[in-house]
Scaffold this motif. Structure first.
Motif, PDB file in Angstrom:
ATOM      1  N   LEU A 193       0.789  -1.526  -0.037  1.00  0.00           N
ATOM      2  CA  LEU A 193      -0.158  -0.334  -0.091  1.00  0.00           C
ATOM      3  C   LEU A 193       1.034   1.820  -0.120  1.00  0.00           C
ATOM      4  O   LEU A 193       1.885   1.487   0.805  1.00  0.00           O
ATOM      5  CB  LEU A 193      -0.527   0.229   1.144  1.00  0.00           C
ATOM      6  CG  LEU A 193      -2.192   1.328   1.445  1.00  0.00           C
ATOM      7  CD1 LEU A 193      -3.216   0.662   2.007  1.00  0.00           C
ATOM      8  CD2 LEU A 193      -1.929   1.969   1.835  1.00  0.00           C
ATOM      9  N   VAL A 194       0.625   2.354  -0.732  1.00  0.00           N
ATOM     10  CA  VAL A 194       1.040   3.200  -0.918  1.00  0.00           C
ATOM     11  C   VAL A 194       0.116   4.088  -1.388  1.00  0.00           C
ATOM     12  O   VAL A 194      -0.783   4.284  -1.773  1.00  0.00           O
ATOM     13  CB  VAL A 194       1.994   3.539  -2.206  1.00  0.00           C
ATOM     14  CG1 VAL A 194       2.536   4.863  -2.372  1.00  0.00           C
ATOM     15  CG2 VAL A 194       3.455   2.827  -2.357  1.00  0.00           C
ATOM     16  N   GLY A 195       0.102   5.499  -0.081  1.00  0.00           N
ATOM     17  CA  GLY A 195      -0.673   7.045   0.165  1.00  0.00           C
ATOM     18  C   GLY A 195      -0.560   7.631  -0.981  1.00  0.00           C
ATOM     19  O   GLY A 195       1.211   8.109  -0.813  1.00  0.00           O
ATOM     20  N   SER A 204      -7.743  15.242   4.002  1.00  0.00           N
ATOM     21  CA  SER A 204      -8.415  13.743   3.550  1.00  0.00           C
ATOM     22  C   SER A 204      -7.834  13.053   4.489  1.00  0.00           C
ATOM     23  O   SER A 204      -7.568  11.836   4.435  1.00  0.00           O
ATOM     24  CB  SER A 204      -7.506  13.722   2.261  1.00  0.00           C
ATOM     25  OG  SER A 204      -7.610  14.129   0.658  1.00  0.00           O
ATOM     26  N   GLY A 205      -7.592  13.692   5.160  1.00  0.00           N
ATOM     27  CA  GLY A 205      -7.165  12.194   6.961  1.00  0.00           C
ATOM     28  C   GLY A 205      -5.926  11.498   6.760  1.00  0.00           C
ATOM     29  O   GLY A 205      -5.883  10.508   7.716  1.00  0.00           O
ATOM     30  N   MET A 206      -4.531  12.165   5.778  1.00  0.00           N
ATOM     31  CA  MET A 206      -3.519  11.169   6.051  1.00  0.00           C
ATOM     32  C   MET A 206      -1.854  11.364   6.924  1.00  0.00           C
ATOM     33  O   MET A 206      -1.433  11.363   7.322  1.00  0.00           O
ATOM     34  CB  MET A 206      -3.034  11.505   4.521  1.00  0.00           C
ATOM     35  CG  MET A 206      -3.945  11.075   3.664  1.00  0.00           C
ATOM     36  SD  MET A 206      -3.997  10.371   1.910  1.00  0.00           S
ATOM     37  CE  MET A 206      -2.339  10.012   1.618  1.00  0.00           C
ATOM     38  N   VAL A 207      -2.287  12.456   7.792  1.00  0.00           N
ATOM     39  CA  VAL A 207      -1.323  12.909   8.883  1.00  0.00           C
ATOM     40  C   VAL A 207      -0.793  11.988   9.394  1.00  0.00           C
ATOM     41  O   VAL A 207       0.585  11.697   9.404  1.00  0.00           O
ATOM     42  CB  VAL A 207      -2.288  13.750  10.029  1.00  0.00           C
ATOM     43  CG1 VAL A 207      -1.101  14.442  11.241  1.00  0.00           C
ATOM     44  CG2 VAL A 207      -2.409  15.152   9.121  1.00  0.00           C
ATOM     45  N   GLU A 208      -1.752  10.861   9.572  1.00  0.00           N
ATOM     46  CA  GLU A 208      -1.446   9.794  11.041  1.00  0.00           C
ATOM     47  C   GLU A 208      -0.192   8.946   9.568  1.00  0.00           C
ATOM     48  O   GLU A 208       0.419   8.102  10.574  1.00  0.00           O
ATOM     49  CB  GLU A 208      -2.884   9.020  11.459  1.00  0.00           C
ATOM     50  CG  GLU A 208      -1.802   8.344  12.568  1.00  0.00           C
ATOM     51  CD  GLU A 208      -1.223   8.667  13.642  1.00  0.00           C
ATOM     52  OE1 GLU A 208      -0.282   7.691  14.379  1.00  0.00           O
ATOM     53  OE2 GLU A 208      -1.416   9.441  14.407  1.00  0.00           O
ATOM     54  N   PHE A 209      -1.189   8.590   8.779  1.00  0.00           N
ATOM     55  CA  PHE A 209      -0.207   7.575   7.462  1.00  0.00           C
ATOM     56  C   PHE A 209       1.007   8.412   7.726  1.00  0.00           C
ATOM     57  O   PHE A 209       1.836   8.186   7.703  1.00  0.00           O
ATOM     58  CB  PHE A 209      -0.896   6.909   6.906  1.00  0.00           C
ATOM     59  CG  PHE A 209      -0.243   7.103   5.404  1.00  0.00           C
ATOM     60  CD1 PHE A 209      -0.766   5.661   5.444  1.00  0.00           C
ATOM     61  CD2 PHE A 209      -0.126   7.172   4.534  1.00  0.00           C
ATOM     62  CE1 PHE A 209      -0.018   4.680   4.372  1.00  0.00           C
ATOM     63  CE2 PHE A 209       0.753   6.603   3.142  1.00  0.00           C
ATOM     64  CZ  PHE A 209       0.362   5.306   3.586  1.00  0.00           C
ATOM     65  N   PRO A 262       6.429   7.452   6.566  1.00  0.00           N
ATOM     66  CA  PRO A 262       6.386   8.596   5.947  1.00  0.00           C
ATOM     67  C   PRO A 262       7.324   8.281   4.424  1.00  0.00           C
ATOM     68  O   PRO A 262       6.954   8.444   3.694  1.00  0.00           O
ATOM     69  CB  PRO A 262       7.781   8.763   6.573  1.00  0.00           C
ATOM     70  CG  PRO A 262       7.505   7.804   7.440  1.00  0.00           C
ATOM     71  CD  PRO A 262       6.840   6.847   8.203  1.00  0.00           C
ATOM     72  N   GLU A 263       7.771   6.587   4.358  1.00  0.00           N
ATOM     73  CA  GLU A 263       8.596   5.986   2.981  1.00  0.00           C
ATOM     74  C   GLU A 263       7.154   5.546   2.031  1.00  0.00           C
ATOM     75  O   GLU A 263       8.017   5.228   0.868  1.00  0.00           O
ATOM     76  CB  GLU A 263       9.528   4.563   3.338  1.00  0.00           C
ATOM     77  CG  GLU A 263       8.588   3.789   3.718  1.00  0.00           C
ATOM     78  CD  GLU A 263       8.192   4.063   4.738  1.00  0.00           C
ATOM     79  OE1 GLU A 263       7.226   2.531   5.114  1.00  0.00           O
ATOM     80  OE2 GLU A 263       8.039   4.708   6.013  1.00  0.00           O
TER      81      GLU A 263
END
Length: 638
Positions: A338-340, A349-354, A359-360
């Motif tokens: 999985l890559v965001g 979009s709610g991706m701060v925690e991800f 981070p990579e």
């Protein structure tokens, strides 16, 4: 709070009658007015505080609205609205029937170009500048664009086109780069201000052009040209813009009116494409916003200016955005592929925690929606599983890439479409009304419409397991309050579910079936109870559960489709197409968003106005199938 000087300015002409020494006071009162106004209405905050001085200077120097100001995105135009006759209407900002949070041509002659999406200003202003030249009109066009918007390819396409002559004509265009991501370092001080002003003035231009004419056709010309470029590049970061054909000036302090006003006066007198680089601070003049520009980007509601934004006493309901963010982290733990990806919407979009945890595997590509989709396609070609978190309205900007780079190759890319349906205060530019219609017509594309928070989590998991492209659409804000299960399990592919069955022989609605797509299932269930109708949670627009649709058609007298997307070409159209292909003739009422751009306002009120709340659904169904004498049910009952 009193605003004695600001209250005398009802249009920019009033501003231009003031002595220049009063402009600092105007800016101070304007900034205080923005803080007080937004604290009562909510809206974009930090970006507007950062453009106060620039707005004052532009309207002071340029003959607006004869000269055209084009604001990129437009979320920084509250000071502009206040100075252009809308000060007394700021209390209605972003409310139903009130003024928009973005520029709108039908709202004011000073709003020369309607905006809401980024990176359009240079193209539009270039068009206006060229139109003036073609019509023989002496007017200037100014595009004000932020450093974030400059990450989009469209901005550079516009620069590339504006910097060359067209039939010997070049537009009188000024591009102002409002750079609020760069600190004003020591070189950007008195010396830099002096050099920038010198380069914008007539003496520098005359000297440069004179030198060109003298050296032209000599061996020294090319040497002098290169020396000028590289010398200038050592002082200012403008070489790239010079290469596009613009005269680059700056960077200067965008909060220093003593620098801005004479600079703009110089540039207004110059012909052809000019580029001014200014440095500003988001939230300038309001310490809390300066300290945390991300948090103070926008106010969701009222707040006390003396205290700033505070957490509500009662924790808000879990939003669909949070559901996505939690799922993304959980899925990433399970699957290393999985890559965001996000086009500059990490927080939204709610991706701060991800981002923090993986981070990579996190990619913010900037405001570059087209690139985000093709970048995802490239990752998918190499066996990874990209998830593109993108607002529904922004996916529109990457439609060609969606078809050409993802769907034709049938690549497993998941598109998490936030802000599907109406978005409330942001209005038509940000509403996700069209994604069902424009994605379901694409071969290989799956379209999932979960009805609540738990189903959203399971739908995302289902789409991720799919071997081809898929969209999962969900609205802004909270849902029905269904707590998502930690365990993820795939939904039956392409299958809907009957959530309520009508009671045989009882009630006027005994032979009506409501087919709901997405979160409109919940008002549909309420209306179904009142009408004693069957209610189906369709879950998939594509692949459509055609077997279930056919079964419903055989056992009911009429079908009603309900969606929070446009009716034209939407989920209801998919149902009608399926029935037609199967040779089934049954009345179908398609309910959804009308063929018009829905205004800004409270989301619940807007949904009611569109007839998509429970009462509206009941009224529409009753009018069509119960009240009308010619309806099949009335005829049957009679």
């Amino acid at each position: 709070m009193e605003f004695p000087l600001l209250n005398t300015i009802n249009d920019p002409a009033d501003l231009r009658r003031l002595p220049r020494t009063e402009l600092r006071r105007v800016a101070d009162e304007l900034r205080a007015f923005v803080v007080e106004s937004v604290s009562k209405t909510g809206g974009h905050f930090g970006s507007n505080l950062g453009t106060v001085e620039l707005t004052v200077a532009l309207h002071y120097v340029y003959n607006t609205p004869h000269d055209r100001l084009v604001w990129d995105v437009g979320h920084q135009t509250y000071p502009h609205k206040i100075l252009t006759g809308r000060r007394d209407r700021m209390g209605t900002l972003r409310q139903l029937g009130g003024i928009s949070g973005f520029p709108r041509r039908d709202e004011s002659e000073y709003d020369t170009f309607g905006t809401g999406h980024s990176s359009t200003s240079i193209s539009a202003a270039h068009g206006m500048a060229m139109a003036a030249r073609l019509k023989g009109e002496d007017r200037r066009a100014v595009a004000i664009i932020g450093d974030g918007s400059m990450t989009a390819g469209m901005a550079f396409e516009a620069l590339n086109n504006a910097g060359v002559s067209h039939g010997g004509l070049m537009g009188d265009l000024l591009v102002i780069l409002n750079d609020n991501d760069m600190s004003i370092s020591p070189p950007v001080g008195a010396l830099n201000k002096y050099l920038a002003r010198l380069m914008s003035g007539s003496f520098y231009s005359a000297a440069r052009e004179g030198a060109k004419s003298v050296l032209k056709n000599t061996p020294f010309y090319e040497f002098a040209r290169r020396f000028e470029e590289h010398t200038k590049g050592m002082v200012v970061p403008g070489t790239i813009f010079e290469e596009f054909g613009f005269n680059y000036v700056g960077p200067i302090d965008g909060h220093d009116l003593d620098a801005l006003v004479p600079m703009l006066e110089n540039l207004r007198e110059k012909r052809g494409p000019q580029f001014l680089h200014i440095i500003t601070r988001k939230g300038a003049g309001y310490k809390l916003a300066e300290a945390d520009p991300v948090k103070y980007h926008a106010a969701s509601g009222k707040f006390d200016p003396a205290v700033g934004f505070v957490k509500p006493a009662t924790p808000p309901k879990l939003s669909f955005t949070q559901v996505f963010g939690d799922w993304l982290c959980d899925m990433a733990e399970q699957d290393q592929r999985l890559v965001g990806i996000t086009p500059a919407m990490r927080e939204g979009s709610g991706m701060v925690e991800f981002h923090k945890r993986f981070p990579e595997r996190y990619y913010d590509v900037g405001i570059a929606e087209q690139h985000s989709v093709t970048f995802a396609a490239g990752l998918a070609c190499e066996g990874l599983k990209p998830v593109v978190a993108i607002y529904s309205t922004f996916l529109q900007r990457a439609y060609d890439q969606l078809i050409h780079d993802v769907a034709i190759q049938n690549l497993p890319v998941v598109f998490a479409l936030d802000r599907a349906g109406l978005v409330g205060a942001d209005g038509a530019t940000h509403a996700g009304n069209y994604d069902i219609a424009f994605t379901r017509c694409i071969p290989n594309m799956a379209v999932l419409t979960p009805s609540d928070e738990d189903e959203c989590r399971q739908a995302l998991y289902t789409a991720f397991q799919h071997s081809g492209p898929a969209t999962v659409r969900y609205p802004r804000g909270a849902g029905a309050g269904v707590v998502p299960r930690k365990l993820m399990s795939a939904l039956p592919w392409g299958r809907g579910e009957i959530r309520r069955r009508s009671s045989v022989g009882v009630g006027t609605g005994k032979r009506i079936a409501l087919l709901a797509f997405g979160t409109v299932l919940h008002p549909a269930l309420v209306a179904g109870e009142r009408l004693d109708a069957t209610v189906v949670n369709m879950r998939f627009v594509k692949p459509l559960d055609e077997a279930l649709v056919a079964e419903i058609a055989r056992t009911h007298d009429a079908i009603v489709t309900i969606e929070d997307g446009c009716v034209m070409g939407g989920a209801g159209s998919a149902v009608s197409e399926s029935l037609h292909a199967a040779g089934i003739d049954i009345p179908v009422l398609q309910l959804g968003l009308p063929d018009e751009f829905v205004e800004h306002g409270d989301p619940a009120k807007l949904m009611a106005a569109c007839g998509l709340d429970a009462a509206g659904l009941e009224a529409s169904i009753t009018h069509r199938f119960v009240d009308r004498a010619a309806s099949p049910l009335r005829a049957a009952n009679d």
